[in-house]
Motif scaffolding. Structure first.
Motif, PDB file in Angstrom:
ATOM      1  N   GLN A  71     -49.232 -63.461  -0.704  1.00  0.00           N
ATOM      2  CA  GLN A  71     -48.034 -63.206   0.084  1.00  0.00           C
ATOM      3  C   GLN A  71     -48.372 -62.185   1.173  1.00  0.00           C
ATOM      4  O   GLN A  71     -49.372 -61.482   1.085  1.00  0.00           O
ATOM      5  CB  GLN A  71     -46.935 -62.629  -0.807  1.00  0.00           C
ATOM      6  N   ARG A  72     -47.466 -62.113   2.155  1.00  0.00           N
ATOM      7  CA  ARG A  72     -47.698 -61.209   3.285  1.00  0.00           C
ATOM      8  C   ARG A  72     -47.882 -59.758   2.805  1.00  0.00           C
ATOM      9  O   ARG A  72     -48.777 -59.044   3.255  1.00  0.00           O
ATOM     10  CB  ARG A  72     -46.511 -61.309   4.255  1.00  0.00           C
ATOM     11  N   LYS A  73     -47.038 -59.338   1.854  1.00  0.00           N
ATOM     12  CA  LYS A  73     -47.117 -57.935   1.412  1.00  0.00           C
ATOM     13  C   LYS A  73     -48.458 -57.685   0.692  1.00  0.00           C
ATOM     14  O   LYS A  73     -49.027 -56.601   0.796  1.00  0.00           O
ATOM     15  CB  LYS A  73     -45.917 -57.537   0.558  1.00  0.00           C
ATOM     16  N   ASN A  99     -51.103 -57.260   3.321  1.00  0.00           N
ATOM     17  CA  ASN A  99     -51.028 -55.913   3.896  1.00  0.00           C
ATOM     18  C   ASN A  99     -51.677 -54.887   2.972  1.00  0.00           C
ATOM     19  O   ASN A  99     -52.405 -54.004   3.419  1.00  0.00           O
ATOM     20  CB  ASN A  99     -49.569 -55.522   4.149  1.00  0.00           C
ATOM     21  N   TRP A 134     -56.629 -62.662   7.659  1.00  0.00           N
ATOM     22  CA  TRP A 134     -55.835 -63.882   7.847  1.00  0.00           C
ATOM     23  C   TRP A 134     -55.535 -64.038   9.339  1.00  0.00           C
ATOM     24  O   TRP A 134     -54.443 -63.665   9.803  1.00  0.00           O
ATOM     25  CB  TRP A 134     -54.526 -63.762   7.042  1.00  0.00           C
ATOM     26  N   LEU A 168     -52.203 -65.349  10.855  1.00  0.00           N
ATOM     27  CA  LEU A 168     -50.953 -64.656  10.543  1.00  0.00           C
ATOM     28  C   LEU A 168     -50.015 -64.629  11.751  1.00  0.00           C
ATOM     29  O   LEU A 168     -48.820 -64.875  11.635  1.00  0.00           O
ATOM     30  CB  LEU A 168     -51.276 -63.229  10.117  1.00  0.00           C
ATOM     31  N   GLU A 187     -46.315 -66.103  12.135  1.00  0.00           N
ATOM     32  CA  GLU A 187     -45.192 -65.239  12.523  1.00  0.00           C
ATOM     33  C   GLU A 187     -44.444 -65.814  13.719  1.00  0.00           C
ATOM     34  O   GLU A 187     -43.221 -65.778  13.788  1.00  0.00           O
ATOM     35  CB  GLU A 187     -45.714 -63.838  12.862  1.00  0.00           C
TER      36      GLU A 187
END
Lengths: 176, 226
Positions: B157-159, B162, B176, B179, B183
């Protein structure tokens, strides 16, 4: 008729088979455009009522695509009423045809923009109350696109950025 | 209602389910439990309700049989060619992709993204001399979760991306690169949502009639098909 004259035909899901080599380039925006038309985003957009057109040249090559759709946004409270707007969700030109042909008169990007504005008028005429605004989203770093849209009377809406991509919104006040 | 009443009710609901579990051969039991753990809460609740129907002797054989077939359907308990139970995500993606060009493209892209991500993560971990266990500790997850990402068995997942980027002291795009594309596409999809309340600057801009109407009416293009 010029050999650079494009034709416009409504896109269907079956057309995706012809897009195997279609690519709008390797920039972020280029890859997003390619992914949009070749993936499921275009189908989602059509389900929301968008019209999508494929543009071909006289050699029957796919030059690009464009889309136009309705949206109903609400004015901020306490008004809360709906505003019907037209948007260009996405448009893209295959990298082989970007900046082509030389000379503005038959430039593919201009033919596509002219066609989408024409379709926005057709859409507006079909509504009970004419649609006043045509909007589009543009990547802040896509300077050539911003310049093109400005030539077609689009104006940047200040202080509005959308999503994590920080996309800008431009507005065009449709002719009466 | 007292706690003991609640417990008694819960136990009475669980009895048919437990009776069924005990009667299953070990391999089938393992597959069944796996499917039950992976399904949604709604499906799990439906399955438990179906067990009660299947065990209800006041109902007809047809009704009870139907309840059992529903459980089999809901949990995908029909074994595949190799005797495996449960839904094979890779196979279902492959099947869907063979029928729909848009999905084929999407699945291809997702596979490529996951594979590139796994390669990049492996390379960065090697360069920075970080083990799976150390990375897991830094991003507050388990070592098997890191292993799954490296072996392309899950999509981060995005989080999580990060967190990994922070833990490895790199820009998230190094992990990635697509990304930004995702977005941008997300912002386009969100832009098309109906019923959204405009922000104040949007409302001001669309109420502003000082911008003259465009004189452009556009031009139609001929249709090739016509």
């Amino acid at each position: 008729m010029s050999k650079h004259q494009l034709s416009a035909d409504l896109f269907t899901e079956a057309d995706q088979q012809q897009l195997a080599s279609f690519s709008c380039g390797d920039t972020v925006v280029g890859r997003a455009c390619t992914e949009w038309i070749r993936g499921s985003d275009v189908l989602d957009s059509m389900q929301r009522g968008s019209g999508v057109w494929l543009y071909r040249n006289s050699d029957d090559e796919i030059v690009g695509f464009g889309s136009l759709g309705p949206i109903r946004w609400r004015w901020p409270l306490p008004d809360g009423d709906y505003a019907k707007l037209a948007i260009i969700p996405m448009l893209g030109i295959d990298e082989r045809f970007q900046g082509q042909p030389p000379g503005k008169e038959w430039r593919y990007s201009r033919q596509i923009m002219n066609h989408l504005i024409y379709e926005a008028h057709v859409f507006s005429a079909m509504q009970k109350k004419p649609v006043e605004w045509l909007l589009l989203l543009v990547h802040p770093e896509n300077k050539p696109a911003i310049k093109l849209y400005e030539e077609f009377d689009f104006v940047m809406i200040p202080d509005v950025r959308r999503g994590a991509a920080n996309s800008c919104v431009m507005k065009h006040r449709l002719a009466e | 209602m007292s706690t003991s009443e609640t417990s008694n009710e819960a136990i009475s609901h669980a009895i048919p389910f437990l009776r069924f579990l005990i009667s299953m051969p070990p391999r089938a039991l393992e597959e069944f439990c796996h499917a039950l753990m992976e399904c949604s809460g709604q499906i799990r609740a439906d399955v438990l309700q179906m067990f009660e129907i299947a065990e209800d002797e006041s109902l007809s054989v047809d009704e009870r049989g139907h309840a059992l077939r529903t459980i089999v359907d809901q949990l995908h308990l029909i074994p595949d060619d190799e005797g495996r139970f449960g839904m094979d995500l890779a196979r279902s993606e492959e099947l869907a992709a063979s029928n729909f060009p848009a999905l084929a493209y999407q699945v291809g892209r997702m596979n490529l993204q996951e594979s590139e991500f796994a390669d990049r993560l492996r390379h960065l971990m090697k360069t920075k001399h970080i083990t799976q266990k150390e990375l897991a500790a830094r991003i507050d997850c388990t070592q098997p979760a890191i292993s799954q990402m490296l072996n392309r068995k899950c999509r981060p997942q995005r989080k999580t991306l990060n967190k990994i980027a922070t833990a490895l002291a790199v820009d998230v795009r190094e992990l990635w690169p697509d990304l930004e594309v995702s977005e941008y596409l997300d912002s386009v999809a969100e832009f098309q949502q109906d019923d959204r309340i405009m922000t104040e600057p949007e409302a001001v801009a669309l109420r502003d009639t000082s911008q003259p109407r465009s004189k452009l009416k556009g031009q139609p293009l001929p249709s090739r098909k016509k």
